[in-house]
Scaffold this active site. Structure first.
Site, short mmCIF file in Angstrom:
data_model
loop_
_atom_site.label_atom_id
_atom_site.label_comp_id
_atom_site.label_asym_id
_atom_site.label_seq_id
_atom_site.Cartn_x
_atom_site.Cartn_y
_atom_site.Cartn_z
N GLU A 1 0.85 -1.20 0.00
CA GLU A 1 0.00 0.00 0.00
C GLU A 1 0.88 1.24 0.00
O GLU A 1 2.02 1.19 0.45
CB GLU A 1 -0.85 0.04 1.29
CG GLU A 1 -1.72 -1.17 1.45
CD GLU A 1 -2.49 -1.17 2.76
OE1 GLU A 1 -2.45 -0.18 3.51
OE2 GLU A 1 -3.14 -2.19 3.02
N LYS B 1 2.15 4.61 1.55
CA LYS B 1 2.19 5.11 2.92
C LYS B 1 1.79 6.59 2.88
O LYS B 1 2.58 7.45 2.49
CB LYS B 1 3.57 4.94 3.52
CG LYS B 1 3.62 5.29 4.99
CD LYS B 1 4.92 4.81 5.61
CE LYS B 1 4.95 5.07 7.09
NZ LYS B 1 4.78 6.44 7.48
N ASP C 1 1.04 10.27 3.83
CA ASP C 1 1.70 11.15 4.80
C ASP C 1 0.66 12.02 5.50
O ASP C 1 0.40 13.15 5.10
CB ASP C 1 2.71 12.02 4.05
CG ASP C 1 3.75 12.56 5.01
OD1 ASP C 1 3.79 12.09 6.15
OD2 ASP C 1 4.51 13.45 4.59
N TYR D 1 -7.44 1.88 6.17
CA TYR D 1 -6.58 0.76 5.73
C TYR D 1 -6.43 -0.36 6.75
O TYR D 1 -5.64 -1.26 6.55
CB TYR D 1 -5.19 1.28 5.35
CG TYR D 1 -4.55 2.19 6.38
CD1 TYR D 1 -4.26 1.74 7.66
CD2 TYR D 1 -4.21 3.50 6.06
CE1 TYR D 1 -3.66 2.56 8.60
CE2 TYR D 1 -3.62 4.34 6.99
CZ TYR D 1 -3.35 3.86 8.26
OH TYR D 1 -2.77 4.68 9.19
N LYS E 1 10.76 3.31 3.42
CA LYS E 1 10.78 4.77 3.33
C LYS E 1 11.57 5.18 2.10
O LYS E 1 12.66 4.66 1.85
CB LYS E 1 11.46 5.36 4.58
CG LYS E 1 10.65 5.18 5.86
CD LYS E 1 9.44 6.10 5.84
CE LYS E 1 8.87 6.31 7.20
NZ LYS E 1 9.39 7.39 7.95
N CYS F 1 30.88 24.47 30.38
CA CYS F 1 29.44 24.40 30.15
C CYS F 1 28.92 25.76 29.67
O CYS F 1 29.20 26.78 30.30
CB CYS F 1 28.72 23.99 31.43
SG CYS F 1 26.92 24.10 31.29
N CYS G 1 26.39 27.00 32.80
CA CYS G 1 26.86 27.33 34.16
C CYS G 1 28.37 27.53 34.23
O CYS G 1 28.92 27.79 35.29
CB CYS G 1 26.40 26.25 35.15
SG CYS G 1 27.27 24.70 34.89
N CYS H 1 28.56 18.10 31.56
CA CYS H 1 28.64 19.13 32.59
C CYS H 1 28.42 18.40 33.91
O CYS H 1 27.36 17.79 34.11
CB CYS H 1 27.56 20.19 32.38
SG CYS H 1 27.39 21.25 33.83
N CYS I 1 23.35 22.65 37.57
CA CYS I 1 23.33 23.41 36.31
C CYS I 1 21.88 23.63 35.88
O CYS I 1 21.07 22.70 35.85
CB CYS I 1 24.08 22.62 35.24
SG CYS I 1 23.93 23.35 33.60
S1 IVH Z 1 -0.79 0.25 8.73
C1 IVH Z 1 -0.55 -2.02 12.67
N1 IVH Z 1 -1.03 1.36 6.36
O1 IVH Z 1 2.25 5.12 8.94
C2 IVH Z 1 -0.42 -1.33 11.36
N2 IVH Z 1 -0.14 2.68 8.12
O2 IVH Z 1 4.80 4.70 10.33
C3 IVH Z 1 -0.93 0.04 11.37
N3 IVH Z 1 0.37 4.99 7.49
O3 IVH Z 1 1.00 5.00 12.23
C4 IVH Z 1 -0.45 0.91 10.32
N4 IVH Z 1 -0.30 4.83 5.39
O4 IVH Z 1 -0.17 6.56 10.54
C5 IVH Z 1 -0.63 1.53 7.64
N5 IVH Z 1 -1.35 2.20 4.25
C6 IVH Z 1 -0.97 2.38 5.50
C7 IVH Z 1 -0.47 3.62 5.97
C8 IVH Z 1 -0.05 3.73 7.30
C9 IVH Z 1 0.20 5.65 6.33
C10 IVH Z 1 0.94 5.61 8.72
C11 IVH Z 1 0.17 5.33 9.98
C12 IVH Z 1 1.15 4.64 10.90
C13 IVH Z 1 2.46 5.11 10.34
C14 IVH Z 1 3.58 4.17 10.71
#
Ligand code: IVH
Length: 663
Positions: free
Chosen positions: A109, A111, A113, A218, A303, A397, A400, A415, A420
């Site tokens: 899926e 991810k 943001d 999701y 990532k 420091c 202090c 320190c 401090c």
């Molecule tokens: S699954 C137990 N699916 O990424 C699994 N998370 O870095 C729960 N996020 O806290 C997360 N897209 O806020 C899942 N397709 C996706 C996602 C997703 C964004 C976020 C979510 C999570 C964070 C983790």
């Protein structure tokens, strides 16, 4: 058709049209048709407010204002995800999975943001929405979530369902919002995630509504279905917006293809993504793989590689942590990376600066590790045209002015001055932080203010803040409401389980995890303070150095004095097992029951209340928190109304008890 039926028909029609417009992107009504039905509904609702349905599209326009965000304890914790950054790490993840599940199928899926949210539907109707918070407890943001146009307030079937997803702001909406802000001489918002989070953290839902937030669901935490993909289909069947790019991958090679494809295409999406989420599809396999303390082992987040940018290293300044540790920080010419502006980055220690040969005045390359934490990668030597002096690490420091001492490994400087100011302030900040005593409302800046005003100079003083209530209200930026809330939070923190206190005390080397291990093992701070080095060392995860630190800590009179004072102030110093039931609506509250409750006897209700550490009393007074109202109530009901006490009718009680799985 009765008026009530007419209203319901209009609501259903408009909700269906909204779904087709916002989720399916396939409008079935013209704007005019939609508006005229909506106007008809608005008129009827004005005339017959008693028939307004909680899931009516008119409830989406915002307007509800809350005083503060109530806490919500998640029924199942909201985990975050482990990260992988390259192909090798993806393949390692797959290898680990295959050790437990030989032939996994994955779901990949995007991810998104944004910010995670948990939604509870009761009888098919949206009942509550909460942020992730610390994973265990989040904040109630229902009033804002209700304004998300694509989200159904009512499901097709009258089921109880908990679903999770991501609230986000599209690139277009962010651009429009920033245009407006610039016009109004306001700072533009840094990125879509901050913009979404900022909109959700608003007390007035009109603001969230105007921000045009969107959502993708999701995850369904509790389900009898067989695969994750089926849960996505369940979400789709119930008209939830889900991301269209969710794909089953039969092996790790297909996962890599998905990643490569979206790495190329990510800019073409109408919303920001920061990676790819890889999930094991079969829910039974997920169970077999289980969880670490923080992450599911059945999923990970790939990532995207960080983008690198160049900027000037204007200065290096050193800060002093609560343990006295000195950290050099890069002060950078502000630069935008991965959606936010970076002005500072940690340089860790003198050796780090030396290894990279960073010099003040250099042009340096900067990136965001995991797209979150900014990092100075290296100086661009070809651009070092002037003569720049190598960096000289400080020796005293900065706060202090005490001579700094090296750590045993000679890498770090400390320190050594226990008084401090920087150390004291940071110890206080640590004490109230999320994983420690978790006192909301005492931010870094406030602590610094209180410290400078000499209102709080040590942790014990925090619990005397209530004696300064009048002074606090007078301070700039504080009002009666925020001070009351803060004082409530401080009182509440007195009931924390021991591990929070242990972590908060800041014993060298004790992190949140070790604090928990120790609290579970010793149950009471007195037992721990009598433990020997040998005994402590026998515990898995506690090494010699840590054992010595603990014994040293409890051998100092000043520390024992602090603990004794905390005890005098009724701060809990015992471990509260997670089996003890705690619920924010019941725990520590006083209840009065009046009238007959149809579905339970008074004794049964009383038992449940006591199980959650609430108290049932006979007569209503100012100290009563909740009056439970049955049929044919007595004069207690009138008294409760006069005193403005919260009243739970049968339905409310039933919902709460159902939530707690007590009925
Ligand atoms: S699954 C137990 N699916 O990424 C699994 N998370 O870095 C729960 N996020 O806290 C997360 N897209 O806020 C899942 N397709 C996706 C996602 C997703 C964004 C976020 C979510 C999570 C964070 C983790």
């Amino acid at each position: 058709m009765t008026i009530q039926e007419k209203i319901k028909e209009l609501v259903d029609k408009l909700n269906q049209a909204n779904y087709e417009y916002y989720v399916k992107d396939n409008p079935t009504l013209t704007d005019n048709e939609f508006d005229s039905l909506l106007n008809e509904l608005i008129k009827l609702e004005e005339q017959y407010p008693e028939y307004i349905l909680s899931y009516s599209p008119t409830q989406k326009v915002g307007g509800e204002v809350v005083d503060s965000f109530d806490k919500v304890v998640h029924k199942t914790p909201m985990f975050s995800l482990s990260n992988v950054f390259n192909e090798e790490e993806v393949r390692n993840f797959d290898a680990k999975v295959r050790k437990i599940v030989p032939n996994p199928t994955y779901v990949c899926e995007l991810k998104i943001d944004g910010l995670a949210v948990s939604l509870e539907y009761v009888n098919g109707i949206l009942y509550r929405a909460a942020t992730r918070g610390d994973g265990t407890t989040g904040e109630n943001i229902t009033h804002n979530v209700k304004t998300i146009k694509s989200l159904p307030l009512k499901l097709k079937s009258s089921i109880d369902l908990e679903v999770r997803g991501e609230i986000y702001m599209s690139k277009k909406t962010l651009a429009k919002l920033n245009e407006e802000r610039i016009k109004n001489n306001e700072e533009p918002l840094q990125n879509a995630r901050n913009a979404a989070a900022g909109s959700i953290r608003q007390l007035d839902s009109k603001i969230a509504e105007s921000r045009n937030l969107d959502i993708f669901l999701y995850h369904v935490p509790n389900t009898n279905l067989k695969t994750h993909y089926e849960t996505i289909e369940l979400l789709r069947d119930n008209n939830f917006p889900t991301n269209p790019n969710i794909t089953i991958c039969n092996n790790v090679d297909e996962v890599m293809q998905y990643i490569e494809n979206w790495t190329k295409k990510r800019d073409s999406l109408p919303y920001d993504i920061d990676g790819i989420v890889i999930k094991v599809n079969n829910l039974n396999d997920q169970k077999l793989l289980g969880y670490t303390a923080k992450y599911p082992k059945w999923a990970t987040a790939y990532k995207f590689p960080a983008t690198e940018v160049y900027t000037k290293l204007e200065n290096i300044v050193c800060t002093v942590g609560r343990t006295g540790l000195i950290t050099p920080n890069a002060v950078l010419s502000p630069i935008k990376i991965a959606g936010s502006t970076v002005k500072r980055a940690t340089l860790h220690n003198a050796q780090y600066i030396k290894d990279k040969d960073l010099r003040i005045g250099d042009i340096v390359s900067v990136r965001k590790a995991g797209d979150v934490i900014p990092e100075v990668v290296e100086p661009i030597l070809s651009r070092r045209t002037e003569k720049l002096a190598p960096y000289q690490m400080i020796t005293i420091c900065p706060i202090c002015h005490t001579k700094l001492v090296p750590s045993p490994t000679n890498i770090d400087l400390y320190c050594p001055n226990n008084s401090c100011e920087a150390r004291n302030i940071n110890s206080l900040i640590h004490f109230v932080s999320r994983n420690a005593m978790n006192i909301d409302g005492l931010g870094d800046k406030i602590i610094e203010d209180f410290y400078n005003l000499k209102i709080v100079t040590n942790i014990v003083d925090i619990y005397y803040l209530k004696d300064h209530k009048e002074d606090l209200i007078e301070l700039e930026g504080y009002g009666e409401k925020s001070v009351n809330k803060l004082l409530d939070n401080i009182e509440e923190s007195k009931h924390n389980s021991l591990e929070r206190l242990l972590f908060g005390l800041g014993i060298n080397g004790i992190g949140a995890k070790n604090a928990k291990i120790l609290a579970k093992r010793y149950k009471d701070i007195d037992n721990l303070s009598n433990a020997t080095i040998e005994e402590l060392q026998d515990i898995k995860d506690i090494g010699k150095v840590l054992a010595e630190n603990i014994v040293n800590y409890f051998s100092l009179e000043k520390n024992i004095n602090i603990i004794n004072k905390l005890k005098e102030l009724n701060i809990n110093t015992k471990y509260i097992s997670e089996d003890t039931k705690v619920n924010e609506l019941i725990t520590n509250k006083k209840f009065v029951i009046t009238g007959t409750i149809s579905f339970m006897t008074r004794d049964e209700i009383k038992k449940i209340i006591e199980k959650y550490d609430g108290e049932c009393v006979e007569s209503v007074s100012k100290k009563t928190d909740v009056v439970i109202l049955g049929e044919n109530p007595g004069s207690k009901y009138e008294k409760a109304q006069k005193l403005n006490i919260t009243i739970w009718d049968e339905n409310t009680l039933k919902n709460i008890l159902e939530d707690l799985n007590e009925i």
